[in-house]
Scaffold this motif. Structure first.
Motif, PDB file in Angstrom:
ATOM      1  N   ASN A 203      -6.988  10.021  -7.562  1.00 53.56           N
ATOM      2  CA  ASN A 203      -7.204   9.781  -6.096  1.00 53.56           C
ATOM      3  C   ASN A 203      -8.462   8.559  -5.795  1.00 53.56           C
ATOM      4  O   ASN A 203      -8.417   7.941  -5.018  1.00 53.56           O
ATOM      5  N   ASP A 204      -8.995   8.548  -6.730  1.00 49.72           N
ATOM      6  CA  ASP A 204     -10.258   7.620  -6.648  1.00 49.72           C
ATOM      7  C   ASP A 204      -9.640   6.101  -6.763  1.00 49.72           C
ATOM      8  O   ASP A 204      -9.994   5.376  -6.075  1.00 49.72           O
ATOM      9  N   HIS A 205      -8.674   5.960  -7.951  1.00 46.64           N
ATOM     10  CA  HIS A 205      -8.168   4.464  -8.167  1.00 46.64           C
ATOM     11  C   HIS A 205      -7.096   4.404  -7.119  1.00 46.64           C
ATOM     12  O   HIS A 205      -7.014   3.360  -6.725  1.00 46.64           O
TER      13      HIS A 205
ATOM     14  N   LYS B 136      -6.113   0.892  -2.179  1.00 47.82           N
ATOM     15  CA  LYS B 136      -5.957   0.620  -0.694  1.00 47.82           C
ATOM     16  C   LYS B 136      -6.873  -0.117  -0.056  1.00 47.82           C
ATOM     17  O   LYS B 136      -6.733  -0.978   0.820  1.00 47.82           O
ATOM     18  N   LYS B 137      -8.243   0.155  -0.578  1.00 51.34           N
ATOM     19  CA  LYS B 137      -9.430  -0.658   0.131  1.00 51.34           C
ATOM     20  C   LYS B 137      -9.316  -1.981  -0.195  1.00 51.34           C
ATOM     21  O   LYS B 137      -9.421  -2.870   0.424  1.00 51.34           O
TER      22      LYS B 137
ATOM     23  N   ILE C 219      -7.971  -7.863   0.816  1.00 54.86           N
ATOM     24  CA  ILE C 219      -7.156  -8.971   0.603  1.00 54.86           C
ATOM     25  C   ILE C 219      -6.419  -9.403   1.907  1.00 54.86           C
ATOM     26  O   ILE C 219      -6.345 -10.506   2.224  1.00 54.86           O
ATOM     27  N   GLY C 220      -6.223  -8.409   2.771  1.00 53.48           N
ATOM     28  CA  GLY C 220      -5.253  -8.821   4.103  1.00 53.48           C
ATOM     29  C   GLY C 220      -6.213  -9.543   4.931  1.00 53.48           C
ATOM     30  O   GLY C 220      -5.945 -10.372   5.530  1.00 53.48           O
ATOM     31  N   TYR C 221      -7.541  -8.827   5.072  1.00 54.88           N
ATOM     32  CA  TYR C 221      -8.749  -9.723   6.061  1.00 54.88           C
ATOM     33  C   TYR C 221      -8.869 -10.982   5.459  1.00 54.88           C
ATOM     34  O   TYR C 221      -8.795 -11.889   6.196  1.00 54.88           O
TER      35      TYR C 221
ATOM     36  N   GLN D 221       0.821  -1.110   0.008  1.00 56.35           N
ATOM     37  CA  GLN D 221      -0.086   0.053  -0.008  1.00 56.35           C
ATOM     38  C   GLN D 221       0.859   1.461  -0.031  1.00 56.35           C
ATOM     39  O   GLN D 221       0.582   2.179  -0.681  1.00 56.35           O
ATOM     40  N   LYS D 222       1.869   1.117   0.702  1.00 55.49           N
ATOM     41  CA  LYS D 222       2.766   2.474   0.848  1.00 55.49           C
ATOM     42  C   LYS D 222       3.547   2.616  -0.091  1.00 55.49           C
ATOM     43  O   LYS D 222       3.922   3.781  -0.764  1.00 55.49           O
TER      44      LYS D 222
END
Length: 222
Positions: A45-47, A52-53, A58-60, A35-36
């Motif tokens: 910004n939208d993409h 990130k969402k 995917i992490g969860y 993400q970073k």
């Protein structure tokens, strides 16, 4: 004493718990690094927000999958218990489940995105964030005239997308029609009045009419 410590350290349950902690830490370190270093470089910004969402989602997912794999040998005898418990949890958390389903519908159904002006659950304002359970809105109107912010930040459950109409003021056609009524005295020079109003309208609106036509054609094609 030493024997008890060794027995505790080599306990299968303790080993699995330690494995889970290490595995989860590794998964989220990788997610945060991506993400970073990768998603943060996306200019739009939208993409960037969606990326990130999606990375967090995917992490969860990987966390749940990893825990399931670690305890897979213990799940066989608990199938019935999990089924009964799952039914009870589903009934108790039906609003939470509906909000999660609403989040999936918002993310993949194109209801709205971050930055759009919407009316959701009776609240009108600009979307600040779309969470898994709630949408954060910077509210407009109420005791403030026009479309100005009133300072309130409202959290609306995502389940409202299934219960009430979702009004998107910034969708594929980002223009709203409005009407201004100008009273003209009877017997006035109507042609001259029309010329004056048309001139003022062109000066104020500029090329908005042409842009709105282009957006309308795009919407029709879509």
């Amino acid at each position: 004493m030493e024997e008890q410590i060794n027995k505790w350290l080599f306990n299968p349950i303790v080993e699995k718990i330690a494995t889970i902690f290490i595995g989860i830490a590794f998964i989220w370190i990788i997610v945060k690094i991506i993400q970073k270093n990768l998603f943060s470089k996306i200019k739009d910004n939208d993409h960037r927000y969606r990326a990130k969402k999606f990375g967090s989602f995917i992490g969860y997912f990987l966390t749940i999958l990893f825990v399931t794999i670690v305890f897979s040998d213990k799940l066989g005898g608990l199938t019935v218990a999990f089924g009964v418990a799952g039914a009870g949890i589903a009934f108790a958390l039906q609003e939470v489940i509906a909000s999660f389903a609403g989040w999936l519908a918002i993310m993949f159904g194109g209801f709205y995105k971050s930055g759009d002006r919407v009316q959701l659950g009776g609240i009108k304002g600009d979307v600040m964030d779309i969470g898994i359970l709630r949408t954060t809105i910077m509210e407009t109107g109420q005791w403030v005239d026009g479309d100005l912010y009133n300072g309130r930040i409202v959290l609306v459950a995502n389940s409202f997308v299934f219960k009430e109409p979702v009004y998107n003021y910034s969708g594929d056609f980002p223009f709203l029609w409005d009407e201004i009524k100008i009273p003209i005295q009877y017997g006035s020079n109507y042609e001259k009045t029309g010329e004056i109003l048309l001139k003022i309208g062109k000066e104020v609106s500029g090329d908005l009419s042409e842009k709105s036509k282009q957006k309308w054609d795009f919407l029709q094609n879509k």
